[in-house]
Design an enzyme around this catalytic site. Structure first.
Site, PDB file in Angstrom:
ATOM      1  CG  ASP A 136      -7.654  -3.126  10.546  1.00 42.51           C
ATOM      2  OD1 ASP A 136      -8.752  -3.579  10.868  1.00 42.51           O
ATOM      3  OD2 ASP A 136      -6.834  -2.654  11.352  1.00 42.51           O
ATOM      4  CD  GLU A 154      -2.599  -1.184   2.643  1.00 40.59           C
ATOM      5  OE1 GLU A 154      -3.764  -1.582   2.619  1.00 40.59           O
ATOM      6  OE2 GLU A 154      -2.015  -0.820   3.686  1.00 40.59           O
TER       7      GLU A 154
END
Lengths: 353, 353
Positions: free
Chosen positions: A237, A66
């Site tokens: 998450d 990410e």
């Protein structure tokens, strides 16, 4: 490091893992956690200034990579972070990260830093900051469920920022609990190793879940959550990864960082799109209520947001000056005449010949 | 650098500006441009494998900071790049960049590199690759309009890949042309400094525009573009920045890298959303026609795409082994027990005490 001359701008201060550890010990870890929480709080307070976007994720069957950019109009930051739960099998970190702070006016980088350690600290500092606003008055005991790489940081931040002194630890792997007990000894806690989640939550005003398996798991069931508790749900998450039974979410008041990201990655991915949440920055600015009474269950569905990394990089940059705990990295080409990039390249060869 | 041991993974090879210059001279700049063009071509050929997204941009009144990620499922790359036209007034580069190559399976970085120089080379290599497919047969003369930082790289790539030997240079600032003439002397070109765009395009089969002002400019008007020409429009691209009169776009067949990005940033932002374009990868794979006849005007509306940076980082990584032209950067925390990040931090202090 302020107002550098143009030629200095070609060199970007870089904080390696080793230098980050030195810097953190120079500051002291509790003070670093308190300092980070203050910077994070300051940036939540001016939340509306920030360019915000859900992180840019590249998913694969093994994990995710990410990029998390944000800007307050003056400074820009991004973090590169991966999440690969299977990595531990090969002796690798589940999460590694590094990040960059840059100047918006010129686009020139100001700081490059390791962020594996820094992410662990900023995650814990964020949790503790939220708990400072939402945990019941006089909270002194925390259940720590999941005793992996994030757990000790959570414990120390909750102590430094919220005054937690009693820890009740549980992990499905007793070796993880042993490791956390060993690491946390001598830090001023009363430590209790527990044999079950049920035992861990006994008497705890704060319940922290930080487990990492990538699957819909139910670490915490509704019957284990008593009135007045603050739940700090921060487990690794991503879509498909949750820790809490949805009945808990229905009973609790849920606080989040940035709803568009949390609805994808957080515990509330189990709930309808319009499930009501409160944005934590509104609690900080006083535009939304935090804890309203001592029976209310508050829940921080923390997924980690780019502004927290921005705050952390800002904190490190401010603490770095004069320490020498960085290297100057020759990251940017800086020809004398900015239009003469090729001439710079060509002259480099003349010099070598 | 292949198959490193886990403990080696904590260190990421870093190519500084100085080492990039050494590496490029070791390879030889023409060979580097040819090699980069081959890697870029290979990745255009397997275009459909890539995760593609328009770059993630943070705009300000002064410029833009962008992240450009992509992945082929095995490797992941992103580039950080800024575009600040006013920077040159302060002696800074308009464009600076660095990038990272990582392994998708673990998320671990494999290479960090300066990319200010590398972007200049990959941009030129991409232009030359496109011209190899689209320029008229026997092209030997190029008009080079805009003689800034990108111009010499364009010239050398067009020579190395397409056999261009005659250059006709023009810039609104004669000093820029003088600089480019000086830099390109001794590289085997016949060089002509021109007093106008009109003079520069005389007899040229390829017209390259690489200017940088952030405004709707008309560097090239329709009456200057003769039949059969290939236009290589690569000027610094962003919304509001174009170089060509729209009448040229209407007459030409337009080729682009990634339409969703080019429609925002490229010359075709002047045209309707459904303006027809050909994706260049389809020309490489033979699923779309390139140049069809010697009267056709072909136009490469190049804005630079993430796969080209991916190719460039891949090329550098493959050429780096055994050269020593890199430093090992202590970028990743790598505790012996991946769950014991805190223990690693704590023991670092014990060691220092």
């Amino acid at each position: 490091m302020s107002a550098p001359k143009p030629s200095d701008l070609a060199f970007v201060p870089f904080v390696s893992v080793e230098n980050m550890m030195r810097l953190l010990h120079r500051i002291g870890i509790p003070d670093a956690l308190t300092g980070l929480a203050a910077y994070i709080e300051e940036d939540f307070r001016r939340w509306e200034l920030f360019d915000k976007t859900p992180r840019v994720a590249a998913h694969s069957s093994d994990g995710v990579i990410e990029l998390m950019p944000t800007s307050d109009g003056t400074s820009y930051a991004f973090k590169y972070v991966n999440g690969h739960p299977k990595n531990t099998r090969d002796g690798l970190q589940t999460v590694t990260a590094f990040g960059l702070l840059a100047e918006v006016a010129t686009g020139y980088p100001l700081l490059l830093s390791e962020m594996t350690l820094l992410t662990a600290l900023r995650t814990a500092a964020s949790s503790a900051l939220v708990a400072k606003y939402l945990a019941p008055d006089g909270a002194d005991t925390m259940a720590l469920i999941g005793n992996g790489a994030q757990s000790e940081f959570q414990a120390l931040a909750m102590k430094a920022v919220c005054g937690i002194t009693h820890l009740r630890l549980y992990d499905i792997d007793p070796k993880a609990t042993e490791k956390a007990m060993r690491n946390l000894a001598g830090h001023g806690f009363t430590l209790t190793a527990c044999a079950s989640v049920q035992e861990a939550v006994e008497g705890a005003q704060i319940i922290t879940t930080c487990t990492a398996d990538k699957q819909f798991a139910t670490i915490l069931t509704d019957n284990l959550v008593g009135a007045g508790v603050h739940i700090n749900a921060i487990g690794g998450d991503c879509p498909g990864k949750t820790e809490l039974h949805r009945d808990i979410l229905s009973r609790a008041d849920v606080f989040v960082e940035y709803p568009p990201q949390t609805r994808i990655e957080g515990e509330i991915q189990q709930m309808p799109e319009d499930f009501p949440v409160t944005e934590f920055w509104q609690v900080v600015t006083g535009t939304a209520a935090g804890r309203r009474n001592d029976r209310q269950i508050t829940l921080f569905d923390g997924v980690g947001f780019a502004t927290e990394d921005f705050s952390a990089l800002r904190y490190i940059r401010d603490r770095l000056e004069g320490t020498g705990f960085y290297q100057e990295l020759d990251l940017l080409a800086d020809p004398d005449d900015p239009r003469d990039l090729f001439g710079m390249l060509q002259r480099a060869n003349d010099g070598a010949a």
